[in-house]
Structure formats: C-alpha cells, structure tokens
Write an enzyme that holds these catalytic residues in place. Structure first.
Site, mmCIF file in Angstrom:
data_model
loop_
_atom_site.group_PDB
_atom_site.id
_atom_site.type_symbol
_atom_site.label_atom_id
_atom_site.label_comp_id
_atom_site.label_asym_id
_atom_site.label_seq_id
_atom_site.Cartn_x
_atom_site.Cartn_y
_atom_site.Cartn_z
ATOM 1 N N HIS A 193 0.854 -1.199 0.000
ATOM 2 C CA HIS A 193 0.000 0.000 0.000
ATOM 3 C C HIS A 193 0.887 1.245 0.000
ATOM 4 C CE1 HIS A 193 -4.219 -1.528 1.200
ATOM 5 N NE2 HIS A 193 -3.578 -2.440 0.515
ATOM 6 N N TYR B 98 -9.644 5.440 6.734
ATOM 7 C CA TYR B 98 -9.910 5.809 8.128
ATOM 8 C C TYR B 98 -10.947 6.925 8.072
ATOM 9 C CZ TYR B 98 -5.655 3.316 9.616
ATOM 10 O OH TYR B 98 -4.712 2.353 9.884
ATOM 11 N N PRO C 49 -5.734 0.596 18.317
ATOM 12 C CA PRO C 49 -5.420 0.049 16.986
ATOM 13 C C PRO C 49 -5.345 1.091 15.871
ATOM 14 C CG PRO C 49 -7.685 -0.494 17.620
ATOM 15 C CD PRO C 49 -7.047 0.141 18.811
ATOM 16 N N LYS D 226 -0.167 0.117 15.077
ATOM 17 C CA LYS D 226 1.218 0.123 15.575
ATOM 18 C C LYS D 226 1.541 -1.019 16.543
ATOM 19 C CE LYS D 226 2.790 3.323 13.166
ATOM 20 N NZ LYS D 226 3.324 2.687 11.980
ATOM 21 N N TYR E 147 3.240 6.559 9.836
ATOM 22 C CA TYR E 147 2.445 5.402 9.416
ATOM 23 C C TYR E 147 3.343 4.291 8.841
ATOM 24 C CZ TYR E 147 -1.745 2.868 8.170
ATOM 25 O OH TYR E 147 -2.731 1.912 8.123
HETATM 26 C C1 PHB Z 1 -6.826 -4.298 10.305
HETATM 27 O O1 PHB Z 1 -6.679 -4.585 9.116
HETATM 28 O O2 PHB Z 1 -7.327 -5.110 11.109
HETATM 29 C C2 PHB Z 1 -6.372 -2.964 10.779
HETATM 30 C C3 PHB Z 1 -5.760 -2.109 9.871
HETATM 31 C C4 PHB Z 1 -5.365 -0.859 10.294
HETATM 32 C C5 PHB Z 1 -5.575 -0.463 11.596
HETATM 33 C C6 PHB Z 1 -6.175 -1.323 12.505
HETATM 34 C C7 PHB Z 1 -6.579 -2.576 12.092
HETATM 35 O O3 PHB Z 1 -5.198 0.788 11.982
#
Ligand code: PHB
Ligand code: APR
Length: 389
Positions: free
Chosen positions: A72, A200, A292, A296, A384
């Site tokens: 990504h 997000y 989450p 991280k 990130y």
């Molecule tokens: C996930 O794919 O479960 C996931 C991805 C990004 C995040 C949290 C969880 O910030």
C-alpha cells in the site's frame, strides 16, 4: 533443562525473537500458555512496516508474505465531507504491506518448526526467578509435572496479561495508562474490499475503518460503546453503521455479506517502564499497548525484538553488553513515538462522549491543516510507514 534465552510467550514477539536468535546461533526455549491453534485463532491488525517485513525475511519467514502481502502506497483519511489521500511513497519513498497478523504468526511457527525450535505449549504457573542475579531460572508445570528451565536471560513476550511485567518489583516499575471511552466492533467478511487502500473515516456518529486481508476478504470496524456486545449487532446493523460513516461513493459501492467473525476490542494506551530488570527483558504487548488506530501494535513489538535480538547477538558474539544495558532506553524511545502517533490518530478521528463543540472544531481545523499542508501529510506518512529503528 538449560538454555541461553528463556522466552515466555509464543505470540509474534516471542516467535520472531526465538527465530532471529536461532539464526545467529543462540539457543532459546519458548514457553506458551495456550496451544498453537489457540494462538493462531486470534485476529489482530494487518499492516506491516518495512522494518517488520525485513525482520521476517531475516527470520526465514518472509516467503509467503513476499508472495501474498499487498503493498500500500497510501491511505485515505476521511472526515465528514473531506477526503484526504496521504501518499506514503511521495513523502517517504516507501510503503506498508497489508498482511494479517495471524498469517505472520503462522509463518513464524512454520519457520520455527522447520528448524526444530524448542517449544512447550500448555505451560501453567510460569514463575520467573532471580533475574537480578547471574543465574536466573523459570519454573512451570505441564500436565501437572513441574519443570525448571535455567538460562542466561529471560525475554518476557507474554502479552498484556502475562507474568513477566509483574515480576519487576512495584517500586521499580512505573505504568502510564489511558483508557478510551469507546471500543471497536470489527467484522471479517468474505467480500471484496470497498477500496484498494485503507479508509480511516470520521463521521458525526463516530469512527469507521475499511481494511482488508486479500481480494476477497475484508476487515471493517465501527466505533461502538465500550459496554456493547457483538450479540447486539446483526450483520445488517453493522453494514448500515459502516455505510453511514464512510464517504458516500464508497458506501454506494460497498459489497456486504455474512460476517465470519465479529468481536469488540477496547482501546487503551499503556506503557510500563523500565523494559529491563536485570536479566529480564519485556518485549511487545507485555510492556506496552496502543489503540489500533494506525496499526502500531505488532510493529512496535517488532522494534523491541529488533533491539533485543541485536543486543543479545552482540553479547553472545562479542561479549559486549552495552546494548543489553541500553535496551530499555532504546526500545522506549521508539515506543513513546508510536504511542503518540496512535493517540493522535485516535483523538483526531473518534467521537468522544464528553466532546464539546470547541473540541469538534479543533478536529476539523486539524483535518483542514492536514488537507492543505504537505508537511503535515509527510509527518503522518513517516509515522504510518514506521519511524527508523
Ligand atoms: C486491520 O486490518 O485489522 C487494521 C488495519 C489498520 C488499523 C487497525 C486494524 O489501523
Ligand atoms: N505463560 C506463558 N505464556 C503466556 C503467559 C504465561 N503466563 N501469559 C500469556 N502468554 C502467552 C499468550 O497466550 C500469547 O500467546 O503470550 C503470548 C503473547 O502474545 P501477544 O499477546 O500476541 O503479544 P506479542 O507477542 O507481544 O504480540 C504483539 O501486536 O498487534 C499487536 O496486540 C497485538 O498480539 C499483538 C502484539
């Protein structure tokens, strides 16, 4: 029994450490409270920093990841009607890899087993002794019989609820904690991801995240009450909540289907200092937890493993203990930056129960700044993809 490094916990931290040590000729034994199948049934985030990918390759556990991991180059942040794409490659020259943590753990088990790694599963009553002396040891039971493992060092990789952290005396330990007043309700569904990058999303009714595992397996989350239960959520209710929170073009294209897993995770920031007590080291979730948002958790565990494996290799190959002495300081310096980033993303994108109109304006102003300022986007991108080790 005797080994060089006793590793408590067979999650990703313990397995990666054991495998990196093995490749440098250092022996370890991994003691795991559960079974391998139980460890592999846990679903966690799935975004890997380059530093973790490199370590998995060095551990001989990178082949499937190199084949199936999805690169990504950016992510989408949406806030109300705003959509901002943050380009990782433009700002950092690198990317993240989307690949489930469960698969990482499976690959590490496969690699460890291929090298006849020494594990004990179903261990009970693990107790860590004398790590403030030169002769530490670990005691435990399996099927009612008592065992003793003598070692040079103990690595506490036993997660947030393990015994290692509690072995450090209370008058030495300092804990920092923030509990967020909401949870994440997550589902896994055998449907194509709504977008080719993660989204997000913050809306007036709360946060949502669109993530993925592969072209026909999607992972989605919505912010929920901390006291809520997955039983209160039908699949339809989940899909409606998700559509309400993500940009309209994606809500329209969303392919829904039955969930194959549904669970609620609380959100917590937590750090325990120091991360070394004599010959005991803490690694990963045993020492720190992040919410989450920003994924991280595993990546920060991996940077601990990096510092610890390097320190132990330096000790065993060059009889130099400087990096062992500095392990806690080095690991914590990076941990706190990951704590800051995940706290910032969480604070920016969620609805808080006590949030005032002023607080919401502050989120909006921050999002507008991010939209208009490439330096702000670069800061997000650098954090990130992962800060340097
Ligand atoms: C996930 O794919 O479960 C996931 C991805 C990004 C995040 C949290 C969880 O910030
Ligand atoms: N004795 C032996 N094993 C134990 C004990 C104990 N007393 N307590 C816990 N364990 C085991 C758990 O069963 C688990 O398999 O330790 C392991 C810890 O694994 P994780 O909780 O996964 O922690 P860690 O390996 O540090 O992984 C880092 O990154 O995304 C985050 O939280 C996520 O698990 C993830 C973490």
């Amino acid at each position: 029994m005797r080994t060089q490094v006793a590793i408590i916990g067979g999650g990703p931290s313990g397995l990666l450490l054991s495998q990196l040590l093995h490749r440098a000729g250092i022996e370890s034994v991994v003691l795991e409270r559960k079974t391998k199948d139980y460890v592999l049934s846990r679903i966690r985030a799935g975004v890997l920093e380059v530093g973790l990918v490199d370590q998995l390759r060095a551990a001989g556990a990178g082949a499937r990841l190199d084949r199936d991991g999805i690169i990504h180059d950016g992510t989408v942040i949406s806030y109300g009607d705003e959509q901002i794409r943050v380009d990782f490659t433009e700002h950092t020259g690198t990317h993240v890899t989307v690949y489930g943590q469960t698969e990482v753990t499976r690959d590490l088990y496969d690699a460890r087993e291929a090298m006849n790694g020494n594990f004990a599963f179903n261990v009970e009553g693990v107790a860590i002794h004398d790590t403030d002396t030169n002769t530490p040891f670990v005691t435990y039971h399996v099927d009612g019989s008592e065992h003793r493992l003598d070692c040079d060092y103990v690595a506490g990789c036993d997660g947030f609820h393990g015994v290692s952290r509690a072995t450090i005396p209370e008058n030495v330990r300092r804990e920092y904690e923030k509990i967020y007043p909401f949870g994440w309700l997550g589902i896994l569904s055998e449907t194509p991801p709504v977008h080719d990058e993660l989204i997000y999303a913050s809306s007036d009714v709360g946060f949502a995240l669109c993530s993925m595992r592969n072209e026909n397996l999607s992972r989605y989350y919505v912010q929920c009450e901390i006291t809520d239960s997955p039983d209160n959520w039908s699949d339809d209710a989940f899909w409606e909540a998700l559509k309400r929170r993500i940009p309209e073009e994606h809500a329209t294209n969303l392919v829904t289907g039955p969930s194959i897993e549904k669970s609620i995770a609380p959100l917590r920031s937590f750090v325990s200092e120091p991360m070394r007590w004599g010959r005991l080291f803490l690694c990963g979730d045993a020492a720190h937890i992040v919410p989450p948002t920003g994924a991280k958790g595993l990546n920060t565990a991996a940077s601990d493993v990096h510092y610890l494996s390097q320190a132990l290799i330096q000790f065993y190959t060059a009889n130099d203990s400087e990096c062992i002495e500095r392990y806690s300081e080095k690991a914590l310096a990076r941990v706190w930056k990951a704590e800051r980033f995940s706290w910032w993303m969480t604070s920016l994108l969620h609805r808080f129960p006590d949030q005032s109109a002023f607080d919401i304006r502050m989120q909006q102003a921050e999002v507008a700044f991010l939209r208009d300022n490439t330096s702000a986007q670069a800061v997000l991108a650098q954090n990130y993809v992962g800060l340097p080790y």
